[in-house]
Design a protein around this motif. Structure first.
Motif, PDB file in Angstrom:
ATOM      1  N   UNK A 286     -12.435 -17.845 -20.773  1.00  0.00           N
ATOM      2  CA  UNK A 286     -11.631 -18.753 -21.595  1.00  0.00           C
ATOM      3  C   UNK A 286     -12.466 -19.911 -22.126  1.00  0.00           C
ATOM      4  N   UNK A 287     -12.334 -20.191 -23.413  1.00  0.00           N
ATOM      5  CA  UNK A 287     -13.120 -21.254 -24.036  1.00  0.00           C
ATOM      6  C   UNK A 287     -12.488 -22.625 -23.857  1.00  0.00           C
ATOM      7  N   UNK A 288     -11.171 -22.661 -23.673  1.00  0.00           N
ATOM      8  CA  UNK A 288     -10.481 -23.951 -23.686  1.00  0.00           C
ATOM      9  C   UNK A 288     -10.949 -24.920 -22.592  1.00  0.00           C
ATOM     10  N   UNK A 289     -11.075 -24.496 -21.325  1.00  0.00           N
ATOM     11  CA  UNK A 289     -11.551 -25.444 -20.316  1.00  0.00           C
ATOM     12  C   UNK A 289     -12.939 -26.006 -20.636  1.00  0.00           C
ATOM     13  N   UNK A 290     -13.822 -25.179 -21.139  1.00  0.00           N
ATOM     14  CA  UNK A 290     -15.153 -25.658 -21.514  1.00  0.00           C
ATOM     15  C   UNK A 290     -15.070 -26.639 -22.675  1.00  0.00           C
ATOM     16  N   UNK A 291     -14.167 -26.367 -23.599  1.00  0.00           N
ATOM     17  CA  UNK A 291     -13.997 -27.258 -24.743  1.00  0.00           C
ATOM     18  C   UNK A 291     -13.517 -28.630 -24.290  1.00  0.00           C
ATOM     19  N   UNK A 292     -12.601 -28.661 -23.329  1.00  0.00           N
ATOM     20  CA  UNK A 292     -12.084 -29.934 -22.829  1.00  0.00           C
ATOM     21  C   UNK A 292     -13.210 -30.780 -22.252  1.00  0.00           C
TER      22      UNK A 292
ATOM     23  N   UNK B  80      -4.290 -36.752 -13.736  1.00  0.00           N
ATOM     24  CA  UNK B  80      -5.597 -36.495 -13.134  1.00  0.00           C
ATOM     25  C   UNK B  80      -5.657 -35.110 -12.487  1.00  0.00           C
ATOM     26  N   UNK B  81      -4.561 -34.677 -11.885  1.00  0.00           N
ATOM     27  CA  UNK B  81      -4.556 -33.360 -11.246  1.00  0.00           C
ATOM     28  C   UNK B  81      -4.715 -32.247 -12.273  1.00  0.00           C
ATOM     29  N   UNK B  82      -4.080 -32.415 -13.418  1.00  0.00           N
ATOM     30  CA  UNK B  82      -4.203 -31.405 -14.477  1.00  0.00           C
ATOM     31  C   UNK B  82      -5.620 -31.392 -15.048  1.00  0.00           C
ATOM     32  N   UNK B  83      -6.162 -32.575 -15.329  1.00  0.00           N
ATOM     33  CA  UNK B  83      -7.516 -32.651 -15.873  1.00  0.00           C
ATOM     34  C   UNK B  83      -8.533 -32.094 -14.873  1.00  0.00           C
ATOM     35  N   UNK B  84      -8.319 -32.397 -13.598  1.00  0.00           N
ATOM     36  CA  UNK B  84      -9.224 -31.864 -12.581  1.00  0.00           C
ATOM     37  C   UNK B  84      -9.156 -30.354 -12.491  1.00  0.00           C
ATOM     38  N   UNK B  85      -7.952 -29.794 -12.636  1.00  0.00           N
ATOM     39  CA  UNK B  85      -7.798 -28.340 -12.585  1.00  0.00           C
ATOM     40  C   UNK B  85      -8.514 -27.676 -13.754  1.00  0.00           C
ATOM     41  N   UNK B  86      -8.428 -28.306 -14.933  1.00  0.00           N
ATOM     42  CA  UNK B  86      -9.124 -27.773 -16.106  1.00  0.00           C
ATOM     43  C   UNK B  86     -10.628 -27.850 -15.909  1.00  0.00           C
TER      44      UNK B  86
ATOM     45  N   UNK C 276       7.826 -31.816 -10.210  1.00  0.00           N
ATOM     46  CA  UNK C 276       6.473 -31.936 -10.784  1.00  0.00           C
ATOM     47  C   UNK C 276       5.655 -30.643 -10.762  1.00  0.00           C
ATOM     48  N   UNK C 277       5.701 -29.898  -9.658  1.00  0.00           N
ATOM     49  CA  UNK C 277       4.898 -28.676  -9.570  1.00  0.00           C
ATOM     50  C   UNK C 277       5.328 -27.654 -10.603  1.00  0.00           C
ATOM     51  N   UNK C 278       6.642 -27.557 -10.818  1.00  0.00           N
ATOM     52  CA  UNK C 278       7.158 -26.606 -11.809  1.00  0.00           C
ATOM     53  C   UNK C 278       6.840 -27.083 -13.223  1.00  0.00           C
ATOM     54  N   UNK C 279       7.036 -28.361 -13.471  1.00  0.00           N
ATOM     55  CA  UNK C 279       6.810 -28.909 -14.806  1.00  0.00           C
ATOM     56  C   UNK C 279       5.346 -28.783 -15.221  1.00  0.00           C
ATOM     57  N   UNK C 280       4.438 -29.105 -14.321  1.00  0.00           N
ATOM     58  CA  UNK C 280       3.012 -29.000 -14.627  1.00  0.00           C
ATOM     59  C   UNK C 280       2.638 -27.560 -14.963  1.00  0.00           C
ATOM     60  N   UNK C 281       3.140 -26.618 -14.185  1.00  0.00           N
ATOM     61  CA  UNK C 281       2.832 -25.207 -14.444  1.00  0.00           C
ATOM     62  C   UNK C 281       3.385 -24.755 -15.791  1.00  0.00           C
ATOM     63  N   UNK C 282       4.581 -25.227 -16.120  1.00  0.00           N
ATOM     64  CA  UNK C 282       5.177 -24.849 -17.402  1.00  0.00           C
ATOM     65  C   UNK C 282       4.316 -25.333 -18.566  1.00  0.00           C
ATOM     66  N   UNK C 283       3.972 -26.618 -18.547  1.00  0.00           N
ATOM     67  CA  UNK C 283       3.252 -27.211 -19.675  1.00  0.00           C
ATOM     68  C   UNK C 283       1.816 -26.704 -19.741  1.00  0.00           C
ATOM     69  N   UNK C 284       1.117 -26.733 -18.617  1.00  0.00           N
ATOM     70  CA  UNK C 284      -0.270 -26.268 -18.623  1.00  0.00           C
ATOM     71  C   UNK C 284      -0.341 -24.776 -18.918  1.00  0.00           C
ATOM     72  N   UNK C 285       0.620 -24.020 -18.398  1.00  0.00           N
ATOM     73  CA  UNK C 285       0.640 -22.584 -18.661  1.00  0.00           C
ATOM     74  C   UNK C 285       0.791 -22.280 -20.139  1.00  0.00           C
TER      75      UNK C 285
END
Length: 209
Positions: free
Chosen positions: A110-116, A172-178, A86-95
């Motif tokens: 970066x504009x993307x996190x604010x856009x989300x 949820x972890x990905x959304x929280x990180x963003x 999971x840790x590797x997969x999340x980094x790959x996709x989010x990266x």
């Protein structure tokens, strides 16, 4: 009249989407007008309206595109017989997602996190956008469930936890990180990966006497 190539049409559409994303991230949906978008992309109204009927369609297109990219990445992972942890997969996709939007900035950030975050807010009042986001979430969630089931089948993840619960936690972890990036500034995806890896290493508590 010379025929316009598909590559030109795609590039123009990309220009409009990126410009609109920057405007929405900067000022929010309600404070952004189509005139603001036209100014940002330096195109005439006719050129923009050829592709999008207005703000609502622009918003939906931006959200659908990002969710489609994320879904495709996780679905590809779910089709593997041995998906990365999971840790590797999340980094790959989010990266990949963040890198694809790295050129979009607001005040040098970066504009993307604010856009989300703006998208989340807008879904509370926009039923059509809420439906787009819900469908995107459903497909990403389904892909994660398949990934978790693959981990469990391979014996790399405990089998007594509902895959649905794991899928919700990973999303949820990905959304929280963003959201964290939007509020407190950019951070490399390796931060999230390291945190997940550390949590995954915590042993189960030893039962008491």
């Amino acid at each position: 009249m010379a025929r316009v190539s598909q590559a030109h049409l795609d590039a123009r559409r990309r220009q409009i989407l990126d410009g609109a994303a920057v405007c929405f991230a900067r000022n929010g949906f309600h404070a952004t007008s189509m005139q603001d978008v036209l100014k940002e992309v330096d195109l005439s109204a006719g050129a923009v309206y050829r592709y999008f009927s207005g703000k609502e369609e622009l918003i939906a297109a931006i959200v659908s595109e990002v969710l489609g990219q994320v879904r495709a990445s996780f679905e590809e992972a779910s089709s593997r017989t041995d998906p990365p942890p999971p840790d590797v997969l999340v980094c790959e996709v989010l990266g990949r997602t963040l890198a694809a939007k790295a050129s979009l900035t607001v005040d040098g950030k970066p504009a993307f996190p604010r856009l989300v975050v703006q998208v989340w807010t807008e879904t509370l009042r926009n039923d059509e956008l809420s439906a787009v986001l819900s469908e995107g979430y459903r497909t990403v969630h389904a892909a994660w469930v398949q990934i978790v089931e693959a981990y469990q089948a391979a014996g790399t993840m405990r089998a007594d936890v509902d895959p649905d619960h794991v899928a919700r936690t990973m999303i949820a972890s990905v959304l929280g990180f963003i959201a964290h990036q939007s509020l407190f500034g950019p951070a490399p995806v390796e931060v999230l990966g390291d945190g997940l890896r550390a949590l995954m290493s915590v042993p189960e508590p030893t039962p008491g006497p």
